[in-house]
Design an enzyme around this catalytic site. Structure first.
Site, PDB file in Angstrom:
ATOM      1  N   SER A   1     -43.724 -42.521 -29.221  1.00 32.94           N
ATOM      2  CA  SER A   1     -42.689 -43.519 -28.967  1.00 32.94           C
ATOM      3  C   SER A   1     -41.933 -43.202 -27.667  1.00 32.94           C
ATOM      4  O   SER A   1     -42.558 -43.011 -26.644  1.00 32.94           O
ATOM      5  CB  SER A   1     -41.764 -43.553 -30.185  1.00 32.94           C
ATOM      6  OG  SER A   1     -41.233 -44.832 -30.344  1.00 32.94           O
TER       7      SER A   1
ATOM      8  N   HIS B   1     -45.667 -47.763 -37.012  1.00 33.45           N
ATOM      9  CA  HIS B   1     -45.206 -46.956 -35.885  1.00 33.45           C
ATOM     10  C   HIS B   1     -44.866 -45.556 -36.418  1.00 33.45           C
ATOM     11  O   HIS B   1     -43.867 -45.375 -37.110  1.00 33.45           O
ATOM     12  CB  HIS B   1     -43.943 -47.644 -35.343  1.00 33.45           C
ATOM     13  CG  HIS B   1     -43.349 -47.001 -34.143  1.00 33.45           C
ATOM     14  ND1 HIS B   1     -43.925 -47.080 -32.895  1.00 33.45           N
ATOM     15  CD2 HIS B   1     -42.207 -46.276 -33.986  1.00 33.45           C
ATOM     16  CE1 HIS B   1     -43.164 -46.446 -32.023  1.00 33.45           C
ATOM     17  NE2 HIS B   1     -42.122 -45.942 -32.659  1.00 33.45           N
TER      18      HIS B   1
HETATM   19  C1  GCU Z   1     -37.119 -48.377 -29.972  1.00 36.77           C
HETATM   20  C2  GCU Z   1     -37.481 -48.767 -28.548  1.00 36.77           C
HETATM   21  C3  GCU Z   1     -38.893 -48.340 -28.203  1.00 36.77           C
HETATM   22  C4  GCU Z   1     -39.078 -46.876 -28.486  1.00 36.77           C
HETATM   23  C5  GCU Z   1     -38.687 -46.572 -29.918  1.00 36.77           C
HETATM   24  C6  GCU Z   1     -38.679 -45.071 -30.268  1.00 36.77           C
HETATM   25  O1  GCU Z   1     -37.871 -49.123 -30.861  1.00 36.77           O
HETATM   26  O2  GCU Z   1     -37.294 -50.143 -28.418  1.00 36.77           O
HETATM   27  O3  GCU Z   1     -39.152 -48.588 -26.839  1.00 36.77           O
HETATM   28  O4  GCU Z   1     -40.413 -46.491 -28.256  1.00 36.77           O
HETATM   29  O5  GCU Z   1     -37.362 -47.011 -30.147  1.00 36.77           O
HETATM   30  O6  GCU Z   1     -38.654 -44.241 -29.416  1.00 36.77           O
HETATM   31  O7  GCU Z   1     -38.614 -44.777 -31.455  1.00 36.77           O
END
Ligand code: GCU
Length: 430
Positions: A271, A412
Site C-alpha cells: 500500500s 487489500h
Molecule cells: C489509503 C490511500 C491509498 C493507500 C492506502 C494505504 O487507502 O488512499 O493510496 O495505498 O491508504 O496505504 O493503506
C-alpha cells in the site's frame, strides 16, 4: 429436475452478481470502478527522451534517459532527498542466537543518523535463520504499526514512537503490550526463515510520523539540503521520499552486517509502503529486487487511468506524501511528464514484482498491471523478458520473468499467497 437445476443456476447467478456488486459498493463512492468508463489516455514513452531522441540501447538508457526520468519523478512527484548522513551510529540494543525456538538469530539495532543531538532514530528488527551457511539473502520491509506487531516474540522491543492508529492495542497513539503480534498475519516470519531468508523490518513512523504535521518530528525537519548540497525546502519533498531515504539508511546498516548478503536484498512494501518501496527501489540500486504489494495510486497504478483513487484525492487525503508540484496535477494527470510505468522502468534491469488484489478496486488492479506492462520495453533493452503476457492474467495465476505480476483473489492486504509468490520470485532471481 431440469427446472430445479435452472432454478439453482439462476440463484447462483444472483448470488455471484450481488457479491460483485457488494464489492464495488464497498469501495469509496464517487469514483470510477467500471473498466468500460475509463476514458482513453496516452502514456508518455519511456524510450523517447525529452530532446526527442529515441533510446535504443541499455547504454543510452543508463547514460541519459534513466537519469532524466528519475529527475522528473523528483521534480514532479516525490521530491529530492538529502545525502546520506556522514556518521550514522548503529547501536545494537539486543541480540539472541536462540530466538523463535532456536530457529533464528534476533538482533535489534537503533540507527541514529548523526552524532549530533538530532533525536530521530530508526529501530531495526532483524531475524537471520540459524540454518544459514554463509551470509543470508534478506527481505526488507517497513511495518505499519511497530516491530512488536509483526510477531508475538516477547523479545521484540515495544515501540515507543507515535502510532498512527489508536486501536489494536494502541492507547493515546502509544503502543501497549496488547499490540504485540497484531500484524502477524502479514508477516510469515517462520516461513521466510524456513525458506532460507533473513528478515529486517522497521516502523516507518520512526522516520516521519504519518500525518500532515509529522515532518516536525521527522527527518524532514532536520535535513535542509539535498544530495548535491542545494537547499531542500520542506515542500520540495514529501513523506514518501523521506521514508524511502530511511530504507536506504537501513541498507547502509545491512552492508555492515556479516550475517547478511547485502547484494541480495528484496525490498517489499504494501500500500503506501508499496509506493515507498517503488520509489526507494528506483532511487537506490542496492535493492536487488523491489516488490509492490497493492500499492495503487502514486505507486504501481497508472495516474492517467481514471479508475479508483485519483491524484486529486490522494493529494487531498494525504497532502504530506508527495511534493508541492504533484498537486498541480490534481484533475490534470494528462500534463504529468511521467506516469507510473516509468517508475517501474527505473528498476531495470533489476527484477521487480507488482501484485494486485481482486477486491482492491481503489488501487486499480488493471492499472497496476498495465503499468508493469508499460515498463517492459526498458527491460527489453537489456534483452530481458518482462511480464510476457498482453492482458491482465486470470486470478491467482502469476506471470512474468524479470517483471513479476499476480492478481490474487481477496482484499487489500498482504497474504500468505503473496509471500509464497515473492519467495519463489526471489529464489528464481537470487
Ligand atoms: C489509503 C490511500 C491509498 C493507500 C492506502 C494505504 O487507502 O488512499 O493510496 O495505498 O491508504 O496505504 O493503506
Amino acid at each position: 429436475m431440469p427446472q430445479k437445476r435452472r432454478f439453482l443456476h439462476s440463484l447462483l447467478r444472483i448470488l455471484a452478481v450481488s457479491l460483485i456488486m457488494s464489492q464495488v459498493t464497498a469501495q469509496r463512492p464517487g469514483f470510477n470502478y467500471d473498466e468500460a468508463k475509463v476514458p482513453s489516455y496516452e502514456l508518455p514513452d519511456p524510450l523517447l527522451s525529452s530532446s526527442g531522441t529515441r533510446i535504443t540501447s541499455s547504454q543510452q538508457w543508463e547514460a541519459a534517459r534513466r537519469l532524466e526520468i528519475r529527475k522528473l519523478f523528483e521534480d514532479h512527484v516525490y521530491g529530492r532527498r538529502p545525502a546520506s548522513p556522514a556518521k550514522p551510529l548503529y547501536i545494537v540494543t539486543s541480540e539472541s542466537h536462540n530466538a523463535l525456538d532456536g530457529q533464528a538469530m534476533r538482533k535489534q539495532i537503533t540507527i541514529r543518523f548523526d552524532e549530533n543531538a538530532f533525536p530521530q532514530a530508526v529501530h531495526i528488527l532483524l531475524y537471520v535463520p540459524n540454518k544459514a551457511n554463509g551470509p543470508a539473502p534478506i527481505f526488507l520491509g517497513y511495518n505499519f504499526n511497530g516491530n512488536h506487531t509483526i510477531h508475538t516474540d516477547p523479545g521484540i522491543h515495544l515501540s515507543t514512537s507515535w502510532m498512527r492508529r489508536n486501536q489494536n492495542g494502541n492507547i493515546n497513539h502509544q503502543a501497549t503490550d496488547a499490540a504485540r503480534g497484531k500484524s502477524a498475519k502479514r508477516w510469515p516470519v517462520k516461513r521466510i526463515l524456513e525458506r532460507g531468508y533473513a528478515l529486517a523490518t522497521a516502523y516507518y513512523g520512526d522516520v516521519e510520523p504519518d500525518h500532515a504535521q509529522g515532518w516536525k518530528d521527522g527527518i524532514r525537519s532536520h535535513y535542509k539540503t539535498d544530495e548535491s548540497g542545494e537547499p531542500l525546502k520542506l515542500d520540495e519533498w514529501g513523506a514518501i521520499s523521506a521514508w524511502a531515504w530511511g530504507l536506504s539508511r537501513i541498507v547502509d546498516y545491512l552492508e555492515t552486517e556479516d550475517a547478511i548478503d547485502a547484494k541480495r536484498i528484496a525490498l517489499i512494501g504494501h500500500s503506501r509502503l508499496g509506493k515507498t518501496a517503488l520509489w526507494a527501489g528506483a532511487t537506490d540500486e542496492r535493492f536487488a529486487i523491489t516488490i509492490s504489494n497493492n500499492s495503487g495510486c502514486g505507486g504501481a497504478a497508472l495516474s492517467r487511468r481514471a479508475f479508483g483513487e485519483t491524484v486529486k484525492q490522494i493529494n487531498t487525503s494525504f497532502p504530506h506524501w508527495f511534493n508541492r508540484a504533484f498537486k498541480s496535477y490534481n484533475d490534470n494527470e494528462v500534463d504529468l511528464p511521467v506516469d507510473q510505468h516509468m517508475l517501474i522502468a527505473l528498476m531495470a534491469p533489476r527484477p521487480v514484482y507488482v501484485a494486485s488484489a481482486e477486491e482492491d478496486l481503489w488501487a486499480d488492479p488493471n492499472g497496476e498491471f498495465l503499468s508493469a506492462k508499460g515498463a517492459e520495453p526498458v527491460f527489453e533493452l537489456y534483452g530481458l523478458k518482462g511480464i510476457g503476457v498482453e492482458n491482465q492474467p486470470a486470478l491467482n495465476s502469476p506471470v512474468g520473468d524479470q517483471i513479476g505480476y499476480h492478481y490474487r483473489s481477496g482484499k487489500h492486504d498482504v497474504t500468505a499467497y503473496d509471500w509464497e509468490r515473492y519467495l519463489d520470485f526471489a529464489d528464481r532471481h537470487f
